[in-house]
Structure formats: C-alpha cells, structure tokens
Design a protein around this motif. Structure first.
Motif, mmCIF file in Angstrom:
data_model
loop_
_atom_site.group_PDB
_atom_site.id
_atom_site.type_symbol
_atom_site.label_atom_id
_atom_site.label_comp_id
_atom_site.label_asym_id
_atom_site.label_seq_id
_atom_site.Cartn_x
_atom_site.Cartn_y
_atom_site.Cartn_z
ATOM 1 N N ALA A 127 0.835 -1.204 0.000
ATOM 2 C CA ALA A 127 0.000 0.000 0.000
ATOM 3 C C ALA A 127 0.872 1.257 0.000
ATOM 4 O O ALA A 127 0.553 2.256 -0.664
ATOM 5 N N ALA A 128 1.978 1.231 0.754
ATOM 6 C CA ALA A 128 2.880 2.384 0.793
ATOM 7 C C ALA A 128 3.520 2.627 -0.568
ATOM 8 O O ALA A 128 3.672 3.775 -0.998
ATOM 9 N N ILE A 129 3.878 1.553 -1.261
ATOM 10 C CA ILE A 129 4.457 1.695 -2.604
ATOM 11 C C ILE A 129 3.414 2.263 -3.569
ATOM 12 O O ILE A 129 3.709 3.151 -4.382
ATOM 13 N N SER A 130 2.181 1.791 -3.455
ATOM 14 C CA SER A 130 1.118 2.271 -4.340
ATOM 15 C C SER A 130 0.806 3.740 -4.110
ATOM 16 O O SER A 130 0.375 4.454 -5.026
ATOM 17 N N ALA A 131 1.006 4.233 -2.880
ATOM 18 C CA ALA A 131 0.691 5.623 -2.548
ATOM 19 C C ALA A 131 1.758 6.602 -3.023
ATOM 20 O O ALA A 131 1.546 7.818 -2.964
ATOM 21 N N ARG A 132 2.888 6.111 -3.485
ATOM 22 C CA ARG A 132 3.942 7.010 -3.936
ATOM 23 C C ARG A 132 3.588 7.665 -5.269
ATOM 24 O O ARG A 132 2.871 7.109 -6.079
ATOM 25 N N THR A 133 4.164 8.831 -5.460
ATOM 26 C CA THR A 133 4.126 9.447 -6.775
ATOM 27 C C THR A 133 5.292 8.882 -7.579
ATOM 28 O O THR A 133 6.251 8.357 -6.999
ATOM 29 N N PRO A 134 5.245 8.960 -8.904
ATOM 30 C CA PRO A 134 6.325 8.370 -9.711
ATOM 31 C C PRO A 134 7.724 8.834 -9.317
ATOM 32 O O PRO A 134 8.668 8.063 -9.352
ATOM 33 N N GLY A 135 7.865 10.080 -8.893
ATOM 34 C CA GLY A 135 9.192 10.582 -8.528
ATOM 35 C C GLY A 135 9.713 10.048 -7.212
ATOM 36 O O GLY A 135 10.888 10.210 -6.895
ATOM 37 N N ASP A 136 8.851 9.399 -6.430
ATOM 38 C CA ASP A 136 9.262 8.882 -5.125
ATOM 39 C C ASP A 136 9.770 7.438 -5.178
ATOM 40 O O ASP A 136 10.099 6.870 -4.158
ATOM 41 N N ALA A 137 9.824 6.856 -6.358
ATOM 42 C CA ALA A 137 10.087 5.416 -6.476
ATOM 43 C C ALA A 137 11.392 4.988 -5.812
ATOM 44 O O ALA A 137 11.478 3.900 -5.270
ATOM 45 N N ALA A 138 12.419 5.828 -5.868
ATOM 46 C CA ALA A 138 13.709 5.444 -5.267
ATOM 47 C C ALA A 138 14.336 6.686 -4.644
ATOM 48 O O ALA A 138 15.372 7.168 -5.078
ATOM 49 N N HIS A 139 13.694 7.224 -3.621
ATOM 50 C CA HIS A 139 14.127 8.497 -3.066
ATOM 51 C C HIS A 139 15.165 8.354 -1.965
ATOM 52 O O HIS A 139 15.605 9.349 -1.396
ATOM 53 N N PHE A 140 15.567 7.135 -1.620
ATOM 54 C CA PHE A 140 16.601 6.973 -0.596
ATOM 55 C C PHE A 140 17.377 5.689 -0.849
ATOM 56 O O PHE A 140 16.909 4.780 -1.531
ATOM 57 N N ASP A 141 18.573 5.653 -0.302
ATOM 58 C CA ASP A 141 19.436 4.468 -0.402
ATOM 59 C C ASP A 141 19.967 4.135 0.984
ATOM 60 O O ASP A 141 20.147 5.018 1.834
ATOM 61 N N LEU A 142 20.233 2.856 1.203
ATOM 62 C CA LEU A 142 20.888 2.421 2.432
ATOM 63 C C LEU A 142 22.376 2.702 2.300
ATOM 64 O O LEU A 142 23.046 2.156 1.424
ATOM 65 N N TYR A 166 17.969 -2.628 14.650
ATOM 66 C CA TYR A 166 18.801 -2.051 13.594
ATOM 67 C C TYR A 166 18.961 -0.547 13.802
ATOM 68 O O TYR A 166 18.028 0.139 14.239
ATOM 69 N N GLU A 167 20.134 -0.071 13.446
ATOM 70 C CA GLU A 167 20.378 1.360 13.316
ATOM 71 C C GLU A 167 21.140 1.547 12.015
ATOM 72 O O GLU A 167 22.220 0.968 11.845
ATOM 73 N N ALA A 168 20.568 2.316 11.091
ATOM 74 C CA ALA A 168 21.161 2.435 9.763
ATOM 75 C C ALA A 168 21.099 3.875 9.279
ATOM 76 O O ALA A 168 20.263 4.671 9.727
ATOM 77 N N GLU A 169 21.990 4.190 8.350
ATOM 78 C CA GLU A 169 22.006 5.497 7.711
ATOM 79 C C GLU A 169 21.377 5.378 6.329
ATOM 80 O O GLU A 169 21.761 4.522 5.531
ATOM 81 N N LEU A 170 20.411 6.246 6.047
ATOM 82 C CA LEU A 170 19.759 6.301 4.745
ATOM 83 C C LEU A 170 20.027 7.668 4.140
ATOM 84 O O LEU A 170 20.115 8.676 4.853
ATOM 85 N N GLY A 171 20.145 7.718 2.819
ATOM 86 C CA GLY A 171 20.417 8.990 2.161
ATOM 87 C C GLY A 171 19.743 9.099 0.809
ATOM 88 O O GLY A 171 19.418 8.082 0.189
ATOM 89 N N ASP A 172 19.527 10.342 0.381
ATOM 90 C CA ASP A 172 18.915 10.585 -0.927
ATOM 91 C C ASP A 172 19.853 11.332 -1.864
ATOM 92 O O ASP A 172 19.435 11.871 -2.885
ATOM 93 N N GLY A 173 21.128 11.375 -1.512
ATOM 94 C CA GLY A 173 22.096 12.091 -2.325
ATOM 95 C C GLY A 173 22.382 13.485 -1.822
ATOM 96 O O GLY A 173 23.421 14.064 -2.153
ATOM 97 N N GLU A 174 21.475 14.035 -1.043
ATOM 98 C CA GLU A 174 21.662 15.384 -0.501
ATOM 99 C C GLU A 174 21.680 15.387 1.025
ATOM 100 O O GLU A 174 22.477 16.078 1.642
ATOM 101 N N THR A 175 20.792 14.641 1.607
ATOM 102 C CA THR A 175 20.713 14.573 3.063
ATOM 103 C C THR A 175 20.754 13.116 3.520
ATOM 104 O O THR A 175 20.464 12.197 2.731
#
Length: 205
Positions: A127-142, A166-175
């Motif tokens: 459901a969370a994936i379906s609620a995304r807009t097309p630009g949100d498909a890959a907005h972060f990386d581990l 778990y404690e992990a760092e996620l990023g979107d290229g800017e933050t």
C-alpha cells in the motif's frame, strides 16, 4: 673357503631386514605426525568464512553453543527445537535481509519483497508503494548499517521469533537520516525451509 662367504651373505640378509623394518617404522611415523599435530590457530588475515552447513553436520554434544545476553533464554529454546540454528549465522543473514528488503522497498520491487515478508507486512508495504508518486520510487538508499543485534527471542509452539534492533544510515544524495527500528523475523522450526521471513517492524528509541 666357503664359510666366510656364507657368513657375509647371512649378515647382509640380516642387515637388509633390519634396515627395511627401520625404514618402514620411520616412514609410518613420518606419515602419522602431520595428522596428530594440531593445526595452529589462523591469524585474522588467514581466517576464512566457515561453511555453516558443514559445521552443523560435524557438531557434536561438546559443541553445544552458549547463549548470553537478554535473549539467551529464547535462543536456547529455539536451538533446542532446531539444533541447526546458529546465532552468528542468523545475524549475518539478518544483515543481508535488511539490505535486500530496504533496497527492494526503495525501488518498489514487489516481486523481490513478496517471499521475504509476512502477509501483513507485505500488504502494508504494498500500500505504501502504491501511494507514492512516480518521482518517489527510489528516493533513498541504504548507506550503511551501524548496528544490528539481537534484542529478544522467543519460541511460541513451533514458531520461532527473533527481534533484531537495527540502526542504519539512509540517504537521498543530498541529506542523510538515521533509521532506528526493531524487525521481527519468524520461522517454523519444524519446516524443512531454512528461511526466515519478516513478521513485524517497529520504530525503536
């Protein structure tokens, strides 16, 4: 005239027998010593990963693991129900699963997620994936996993559950941001399928 010759021949034969037996004794001893000599402990540089399946086949009564920490009781029950369980092996798999699941969720890959998640978790994430807009498909990386450790464990009938903090760092290229969560993995200990699936996700402090 013949007596000295006969005496020499007899002595030569005796010497040949003695030398032959000595050679056999030395040769046998030389072959046995490398087997009996204990191998030196490998240095960290020379250490190689252990084949867990092979280790389980060779495990004997004296190799029973000792569990420590707050999850020790639950891990002991899980091991008693399935003595192929390895705490270190499970943690390695839990880190790999976290990487795979986070990456698949980020890119909206339902096919990759489906076999790794329980029905309830899959439905919520679908459901969370379906609620995304097309630009949100890959907005972060581990970026990296800072921490992955067993928080608690339990055996409920045939169902084993292990909670990983778990404690992990996620990023979107800017933050970048820090994700702190507790994931619960479950498995039927009577099943021939060795895989664990993600049963629950909670935010951790």
């Amino acid at each position: 005239m013949f007596d000295p010759i006969i005496e020499v021949l007899v002595l030569a034969a005796v010497a040949l027998v003695v030398l032959s037996r000595l050679y056999m004794a030395l040769g046998k001893g030389g072959n046995d010593r490398p087997v009996q000599r204990p191998n030196p402990a490998p240095s960290p540089r020379d250490a190689k990963p252990v084949d867990l399946s092979e280790h389980r086949e060779r495990r004997g009564p004296s190799d029973r693991p000792i569990f420590t920490g707050p999850a020790a009781g639950g891990l002991e029950e899980i091991y008693n129900a399935d003595n192929s369980f390895s705490e270190s092996g499970f943690l390695q798999g839990a880190k790999a699963a976290y990487t795979m699941i986070v990456a698949a969720f980020a890119r909206g890959d339902r096919d990759a997620l489906r076999p790794l998640l329980d029905d309830d978790v899959y439905e919520a994430w679908d459901a969370a994936i379906s609620a995304r807009t097309p630009g949100d498909a890959a907005h972060f990386d581990l970026l990296r996993i800072r921490r992955a450790e067993i928080d608690s464990a339990e055996l409920d009938g045939r169902m084993a559950r292990i909670m990983i903090r778990y404690e992990a760092e996620l990023g979107d290229g800017e933050t970048t941001r820090t994700a702190k969560e507790i994931w619960t993995f479950m498995r039927d200990v009577t099943s021939p399928d060795p895989n664990w699936i993600l049963d629950d996700v909670e935010t951790a402090n």
